[in-house]
Motif scaffolding. Structure first.
Motif, PDB file in Angstrom:
ATOM      1  N   VAL A 230       0.848  -1.197   0.000  1.00  0.00           N
ATOM      2  CA  VAL A 230       0.000   0.000   0.000  1.00  0.00           C
ATOM      3  C   VAL A 230       0.886   1.251   0.000  1.00  0.00           C
ATOM      4  O   VAL A 230       1.870   1.316   0.728  1.00  0.00           O
ATOM      5  N   GLU A 231       0.495   2.221  -0.852  1.00  0.00           N
ATOM      6  CA  GLU A 231       1.226   3.490  -0.840  1.00  0.00           C
ATOM      7  C   GLU A 231       0.585   4.397   0.204  1.00  0.00           C
ATOM      8  O   GLU A 231      -0.330   5.153  -0.095  1.00  0.00           O
ATOM      9  N   TRP A 232       1.046   4.257   1.428  1.00  0.00           N
ATOM     10  CA  TRP A 232       0.378   4.916   2.547  1.00  0.00           C
ATOM     11  C   TRP A 232       0.402   6.433   2.429  1.00  0.00           C
ATOM     12  O   TRP A 232      -0.553   7.093   2.821  1.00  0.00           O
ATOM     13  N   ASP A 233       1.501   6.987   1.886  1.00  0.00           N
ATOM     14  CA  ASP A 233       1.553   8.450   1.796  1.00  0.00           C
ATOM     15  C   ASP A 233       0.422   8.987   0.917  1.00  0.00           C
ATOM     16  O   ASP A 233      -0.189  10.004   1.223  1.00  0.00           O
ATOM     17  N   LYS A 234       0.108   8.212  -0.158  1.00  0.00           N
ATOM     18  CA  LYS A 234      -0.983   8.667  -1.030  1.00  0.00           C
ATOM     19  C   LYS A 234      -2.338   8.500  -0.347  1.00  0.00           C
ATOM     20  O   LYS A 234      -3.237   9.311  -0.518  1.00  0.00           O
ATOM     21  N   VAL A 235      -2.487   7.420   0.422  1.00  0.00           N
ATOM     22  CA  VAL A 235      -3.743   7.209   1.142  1.00  0.00           C
ATOM     23  C   VAL A 235      -3.967   8.354   2.120  1.00  0.00           C
ATOM     24  O   VAL A 235      -5.064   8.900   2.227  1.00  0.00           O
ATOM     25  N   VAL A 236      -2.909   8.752   2.815  1.00  0.00           N
ATOM     26  CA  VAL A 236      -3.021   9.849   3.778  1.00  0.00           C
ATOM     27  C   VAL A 236      -3.386  11.134   3.057  1.00  0.00           C
ATOM     28  O   VAL A 236      -4.271  11.886   3.488  1.00  0.00           O
ATOM     29  N   ALA A 238      -5.023  11.406   0.297  1.00  0.00           N
ATOM     30  CA  ALA A 238      -6.426  11.305  -0.099  1.00  0.00           C
ATOM     31  C   ALA A 238      -7.324  11.569   1.099  1.00  0.00           C
ATOM     32  O   ALA A 238      -8.354  12.236   0.987  1.00  0.00           O
ATOM     33  N   ALA A 239      -6.915  11.048   2.264  1.00  0.00           N
ATOM     34  CA  ALA A 239      -7.724  11.231   3.466  1.00  0.00           C
ATOM     35  C   ALA A 239      -7.811  12.702   3.829  1.00  0.00           C
ATOM     36  O   ALA A 239      -8.853  13.185   4.269  1.00  0.00           O
ATOM     37  N   ILE A 240      -6.716  13.431   3.604  1.00  0.00           N
ATOM     38  CA  ILE A 240      -6.714  14.853   3.943  1.00  0.00           C
ATOM     39  C   ILE A 240      -7.545  15.646   2.939  1.00  0.00           C
ATOM     40  O   ILE A 240      -8.333  16.520   3.316  1.00  0.00           O
ATOM     41  N   SER A 241      -7.419  15.289   1.668  1.00  0.00           N
ATOM     42  CA  SER A 241      -8.087  16.095   0.647  1.00  0.00           C
ATOM     43  C   SER A 241      -9.593  15.854   0.616  1.00  0.00           C
ATOM     44  O   SER A 241     -10.360  16.765   0.322  1.00  0.00           O
ATOM     45  N   ASN A 250     -15.326   5.614  -0.138  1.00  0.00           N
ATOM     46  CA  ASN A 250     -15.630   5.362  -1.553  1.00  0.00           C
ATOM     47  C   ASN A 250     -14.367   5.409  -2.395  1.00  0.00           C
ATOM     48  O   ASN A 250     -14.148   4.578  -3.275  1.00  0.00           O
ATOM     49  N   GLN A 251     -13.570   6.412  -2.100  1.00  0.00           N
ATOM     50  CA  GLN A 251     -12.369   6.624  -2.894  1.00  0.00           C
ATOM     51  C   GLN A 251     -11.379   5.479  -2.671  1.00  0.00           C
ATOM     52  O   GLN A 251     -10.691   5.057  -3.600  1.00  0.00           O
ATOM     53  N   GLU A 253     -12.032   2.375  -2.085  1.00  0.00           N
ATOM     54  CA  GLU A 253     -12.414   1.173  -2.813  1.00  0.00           C
ATOM     55  C   GLU A 253     -11.887   1.185  -4.231  1.00  0.00           C
ATOM     56  O   GLU A 253     -11.426   0.172  -4.747  1.00  0.00           O
ATOM     57  N   THR A 254     -11.973   2.346  -4.873  1.00  0.00           N
ATOM     58  CA  THR A 254     -11.566   2.412  -6.270  1.00  0.00           C
ATOM     59  C   THR A 254     -10.058   2.616  -6.421  1.00  0.00           C
ATOM     60  O   THR A 254      -9.412   1.935  -7.224  1.00  0.00           O
ATOM     61  N   ALA A 255      -9.503   3.541  -5.641  1.00  0.00           N
ATOM     62  CA  ALA A 255      -8.108   3.925  -5.877  1.00  0.00           C
ATOM     63  C   ALA A 255      -7.100   3.000  -5.199  1.00  0.00           C
ATOM     64  O   ALA A 255      -6.027   2.748  -5.740  1.00  0.00           O
ATOM     65  N   PHE A 256      -7.456   2.517  -4.003  1.00  0.00           N
ATOM     66  CA  PHE A 256      -6.457   1.718  -3.279  1.00  0.00           C
ATOM     67  C   PHE A 256      -7.032   0.387  -2.811  1.00  0.00           C
ATOM     68  O   PHE A 256      -7.262   0.184  -1.617  1.00  0.00           O
ATOM     69  N   PRO A 257      -7.313  -0.538  -3.736  1.00  0.00           N
ATOM     70  CA  PRO A 257      -7.875  -1.833  -3.307  1.00  0.00           C
ATOM     71  C   PRO A 257      -6.920  -2.594  -2.375  1.00  0.00           C
ATOM     72  O   PRO A 257      -7.349  -3.419  -1.582  1.00  0.00           O
ATOM     73  N   ALA A 258      -5.626  -2.288  -2.469  1.00  0.00           N
ATOM     74  CA  ALA A 258      -4.649  -3.031  -1.661  1.00  0.00           C
ATOM     75  C   ALA A 258      -4.854  -2.796  -0.171  1.00  0.00           C
ATOM     76  O   ALA A 258      -4.485  -3.636   0.649  1.00  0.00           O
ATOM     77  N   VAL A 259      -5.473  -1.652   0.177  1.00  0.00           N
ATOM     78  CA  VAL A 259      -5.700  -1.354   1.588  1.00  0.00           C
ATOM     79  C   VAL A 259      -6.556  -2.448   2.226  1.00  0.00           C
ATOM     80  O   VAL A 259      -6.286  -2.907   3.326  1.00  0.00           O
TER      81      VAL A 259
END
Lengths: 427, 368
Positions: A230-236, A238-241, A250-251, A253-259
């Motif tokens: 998982v690219e955690w920095d990108k997940v974070v 996304a969580a901020i934005s 929702n996001q 599910e589509t962008a980071f299925p690996a989570v």
């Protein structure tokens, strides 16, 4: 009074290797436990000083080492006094913490944060002092055991090692045990006979490593897996934005299925780890006890333990079985009590009393359950650890015990009191 | 005269001495293999030390040397037992001690409960006014941040506090008018900091240091300014009585009392929590009743309708309240309303509207 050593009748020749026995009767121990549990409940726990003293007397006096049993000379009054002194020492400390938290702002917060390490430190201090109390109340062949050494130094060492244990996820535990037991035994005396600890931390480490891998392995794997996939920095990011939680999910599910894979793997890993801990705990306990007993030395006296892991497993299975039976009995009794008390009080037109009765029955059931399980644990696991531990040892060079000069004086029970007040009590 | 074999430890070394024990009428004599008397112990000083079932282990009272004599011969033990009444082979004196311990423990437990129920609130009632307002203020600031973080669920896109954006400003002004009127009538030693927050529950909370949070849900369900003011006046009661500080002190006192005194016997933890919750709920119910009384007086002084609090409480709570009475931290609504109405009956009311209809409409829209 004069003693003429040479005139004493000749002693039979002791074999080179001698054994230890536990001669206590299981049923007598259960009687002590049940009576103690009832009295603890009745006296809101104040009976614990008498209870602890009774249990120790039983364990000590039924432990036979080379044909002689130990003797415990401590009294409940000593424990009670020690506890009251400890309370008197702790009250100003707790009051200081409370006042600091109330009034000093950031400094107060700092003190509140420091209170846990400080209490841990104090707990270790108490553990060492309590050990001293128990040793000086242990008499064998008319000679007292005692313990020197500074409890402050011990507490400093213990805090250092526990910090290391936490930082290394438990890998430092064997080395910590070897050093701390070394410290304790070095300062332990039977009369003028000084103790020593010969257990090797490294050997314990090697023996415990497979168990550590089985318990911590899944966790480490899950952690490594989620970091790698998982690219955690990108997940974070996304969580901020994203503004709301639902959008974020929702996001995801589509962008980071690996989570999701990572979450599932983590849950499975934690479950496996917990299961492994439960299954391996008796093995661990047996290993520790065997290692500890085999490391004990007093001058030329060496001890070897061949404790079987099966005995400890058996004790835990008995604990589970008795516990289950006890629980069933509890539920039946509780339901019966509720079914009788509630309608009776409701019929009398006292719904308030019925509600209070319900609460009292609930609390009563809880207390009986806890005390019952504690008694069952002591009657199955604890006694087996003690008995199997004692019976597993072989002593070599036990003649060292025949020529010991008396030394040492009884110490105060404040350490025991502190340990009790801080909830770090041992036996 | 009876004699038998025994093992003697002289207390200065650990050497085992096989001896002959002679239970003579005047004293217990210990003889070595040659028949020489090593020691003679008077019966009055004998003590039976803890030992396995079949062994009599004798020591002497107040003997610092720990000399021990061990006897396994049952007949000899019986003879010694007859001579010595200082030791307790049958356990009678042990049972007597145990009975005494139980009685004293029960007395201690009763006194503990009494201190918890009567002593702690008495103490905190007197202590709370002694805590300087500056301390309470700092406490309030610290708690305020925590409570805000706890209450703010972040669901709304608008700021958590209502009345901060332009469209909501008139509502904020109306709130200030209402609070100002109550505050003038209350004459508090500290300024109030009231705000409306976006939470759907019909509730309001007061923190130490004069912070009052009114939830959006309460404003939505209030049908008149007096109903809202009644609840706010109740919260002002908490501020005036310094209940936040009192509760903190009470919680600390109870934790200490139950936590330390009861110690760590198994299962004690939850008993402590249960006892604490029960006693604290009882305190809290008293505090709430006092705040209701304060609300009635304050509303009367501010020329509002003191009964409006009862009306909104009834509407919010509904007819039946589920849940355990002894664990509830508020008294039952019907009891509260009855008490409010009784107090309001004796008040000489001269109602004047608390807000103009325009202001009330604005206040209803404080959260947009």
């Amino acid at each position: 009074m004069t003693v003429v050593e040479a005139a004493a009748p000749e002693l039979p020749d002791l074999p080179a290797a001698s054994a230890a026995r536990f001669v206590g009767d299981r049923r007598a121990y259960w009687r002590l436990l049940i009576r103690g549990a009832v009295l603890l409940a009745v006296t809101l726990g104040i009976y614990r000083f008498w209870f602890a003293t009774e249990l120790r007397r039983f364990l000590w006096s039924n432990t036979e080492i080379v044909d002689e049993t130990l003797e415990y000379t401590g009294t409940a009054t000593e424990l009670l006094t020690g506890f009251l002194v400890a309370i008197a020492l702790l009250v100003p400390l707790y009051l200081g913490f409370a006042l600091a938290a109330l009034s000093l702002g950031p400094a107060g917060q700092l003190i509140s944060t420091l209170s846990f390490p400080l209490l841990f430190f104090l707990g270790q201090f108490a553990v060492y002092r309590a050990r001293r109390y128990r040793l000086t109340r242990t008499i064998y062949r008319g000679v007292r055991c005692h313990q020197g050494g500074s409890a402050l130094r011990y507490a400093v060492c213990a805090v250092f090692w526990w910090l290391l244990i936490v930082l290394t996820m438990g890998l430092a535990y064997p080395f910590a045990q070897a050093r701390l037991e070394g410290f304790k035994l070095r300062h332990t005396y039977y009369g003028n006979l000084q103790g020593r600890f010969d257990g090797s931390g490294f050997r314990l480490f090697l023996r415990g490593l497979p168990m550590w891998l089985l318990v911590a392995g899944p966790l480490v794997f899950a952690l490594a897996f989620s970091v790698a996939t998982v690219e955690w920095d990108k997940v974070v990011e996304a969580a901020i934005s994203t503004g709301s939680g639902a959008d974020f999910i929702n996001q995801l599910e589509t962008a980071f299925p690996a989570v999701y894979t990572a979450i599932v793997i983590s849950v499975v890993a934690i479950a496996m780890s917990v299961l492994m801990t439960a299954v391996l705990f008796p093995v661990f306990q047996a290993m520790m006890l065997r290692w500890w007993l085999s490391g004990l030395r007093f001058s030329t006296l060496t001890i070897r333990s061949d404790l079987r892991t099966g005995a400890i497993y058996g004790a835990y299975l008995r604990f589970l079985w008795y516990g289950l039976l006890f629980l069933i009995a509890e539920v039946v009794a509780g339901v019966a009590a509720l079914m009788i008390a509630n309608p009776a009080l409701a019929a009398l037109g006292k719904p308030d009393a019925a509600e209070i009765a319900e609460a009292v029955i609930g609390l009563g059931l809880y207390v009986t359950t806890m005390l019952g399980f504690s008694a069952i644990y002591q009657g199955t696991v604890k006694i087996t650890l003690w008995r199997s531990g004692v019976e597993s040892i072989t002593l070599t060079g036990a003649d060292a015990l025949d020529r010991v000069d008396a030394e040492g004086a009884p110490s105060s029970a404040v350490g025991e009191g502190l340990a009790d007040a801080l909830n770090v009590g041992g036996f | 005269m009876t004699s038998g074999a025994g093992i003697y430890f002289d207390g200065s070394t650990s050497a085992r001495h096989r001896v002959t024990v002679d239970a003579a009428p005047e004293a217990l004599r210990i003889l070595d293999g040659d028949g020489t008397v090593i020691a003679a112990w008077p019966y009055a000083a004998l003590r039976a030390m803890s030992a396995p079932e079949d062994l009599l282990r004798l020591g002497r009272l107040n003997d610092p040397s720990l000399a021990r004599l061990e006897i396994r011969d049952a007949a000899l033990i019986a003879v010694i037992d007859d001579y010595a009444d200082g030791f307790d082979r049958t356990g009678i004196s042990e049972r007597r001690t145990r009975a005494r311990v139980i009685v004293w423990s029960l007395a201690a437990a009763a006194s503990l409960v009494l201190v918890a129920v009567v002593g702690v609130p008495m103490l905190t009632d007197r202590l709370a006014p002694l805590i300087p307002l500056t301390v309470e203020h700092r406490l309030g600031v610290a708690m305020d941040a925590q409570v805000r973080a706890l209450l703010d669920d972040g669901k709304s896109e608008k700021p958590f506090e209502c009345g901060t954006i332009d469209t909501e400003m008139p509502g904020r002004d109306a709130l200030d008018t209402l609070i100002g009127r109550l505050e003038r009538a209350a004459a508090l030693p500290i300024p109030l900091r009231a705000s409306v927050v976006r939470r759907s529950e019909a509730n309001a909370v007061a923190l130490p240091g004069g912070h009052i949070y009114v939830f959006e849900g309460l404003i939505a369900r209030a049908r008149s300014p007096d109903e809202l003011a009644g609840v706010v006046a109740h919260e002002i009661g908490h501020v005036a009585h310094r209940d936040g500080t009192r509760s903190l002190l009470q919680a600390a006192g109870l934790s200490f009392l139950f936590g330390i005194m009861l110690g760590d016997f198994t299962g004690g933890g939850l008993v402590v929590i249960a006892a604490k919750t029960t006693v604290q709920s009882a305190y809290s119910r008293e505090i709430e009743t006092a705040a209701d009384g304060y609300s009635v007086r304050l509303m009367t002084d501010a020329h509002g309708d003191p009964r409006a609090l009862g009306a909104i409480l009834t509407r919010i709570a509904g007819a039946i309240e589920p849940g355990s009475k002894i664990l509830s931290d508020h008294p039952q609504t019907k009891d509260r309303v009855a008490a409010i109405d009784a107090a309001a009956a004796s008040a000489t009311a001269s109602p004047q509207p608390l807000l103009t209809p325009t202001d009330w409409t604005a206040l209803k829209r404080i959260c947009g």
